[in-house]
Write an enzyme that holds these catalytic residues in place. Structure first.
Site, mmCIF file in Angstrom:
data_model
loop_
_atom_site.group_PDB
_atom_site.id
_atom_site.type_symbol
_atom_site.label_atom_id
_atom_site.label_comp_id
_atom_site.label_asym_id
_atom_site.label_seq_id
_atom_site.Cartn_x
_atom_site.Cartn_y
_atom_site.Cartn_z
ATOM 1 C CG HIS A 37 -2.209 -0.732 0.987
ATOM 2 N ND1 HIS A 37 -2.277 -2.109 0.942
ATOM 3 C CD2 HIS A 37 -3.470 -0.285 0.791
ATOM 4 C CE1 HIS A 37 -3.528 -2.471 0.734
ATOM 5 N NE2 HIS A 37 -4.275 -1.381 0.632
ATOM 6 C CE LYS A 102 -5.940 -10.460 12.055
ATOM 7 N NZ LYS A 102 -5.368 -11.640 12.670
#
Length: 182
Positions: A37, A102
């Protein structure tokens, strides 16, 4: 509700998904964790193109373990999503439609999801060996030097996830405790 979802995603499909829905994703998805990212954002800031067309795609926050002999991929459990939060709004603005991970997301990410009609799915942590069975093909497409954090293109079949934040901002992490207590 249970839903069968095929990628790439579109606004019509996303608007039907409600927080709490169990979804089975089939098609192409991409993997990226924090190092990937960071590099994607640096690429954009340098005026270059991302290594894949992010529009209408799903990113799975995954750094798989090495594949054993005869397997497509090793254990494929989700990583904690908050580590991607500082990068996510920019990717959502570029057309990213779904994320799998998550844990909770920041208010900035939820607002960007509402603005861009996107959905956040949770995969079950600790179930990586089972989730890997849904992955039919895995190919590193960028940032090979990052090892397990390289970007991969995955072909998945009925990958089980739960929609935890829908495009309207309903967040099961915020509401589930109250629902359970009543």
């Amino acid at each position: 509700m249970e839903r069968e979802i095929c990628t790439p995603l579109n606004d019509g499909v996303i608007k039907e998904i409600e927080a709490g829905d169990v979804c089975y994703i089939s098609g192409t998805i991409y993997t990226a964790r924090d190092a990937a990212h960071k590099r994607m954002i640096e690429t954009l800031e340098a005026g270059d193109k991302l290594p894949f067309d992010i529009k209408d795609q799903v990113i799975y926050y995954l750094g798989p373990t090495p594949a054993r002999e005869g397997q497509v991929i090793g254990s494929a459990g989700p990583t904690t999503s908050t580590r991607m939060d500082k990068y996510t709004p920019k990717l959502l603005d570029l057309g990213l439609k779904g994320m799998i991970g998550k844990g909770k997301r920041s208010l900035e990410v939820v607002e960007a999801m509402k603005k861009n009609t996107a959905v956040y799915f949770a995969a079950v942590g600790g179930a990586g060996a089972l989730l890997s069975k849904c992955i039919k093909k895995s190919e590193v497409i960028a940032y090979d030097d990052l090892g397990t954090e390289a970007i991969r293109r995955l072909e998945v079949e009925r990958l089980p996830v739960i929609a935890v934040i829908d495009c309207g901002g309903t967040d099961k992490y915020a509401t589930a405790t109250g629902e359970w207590q009543s």
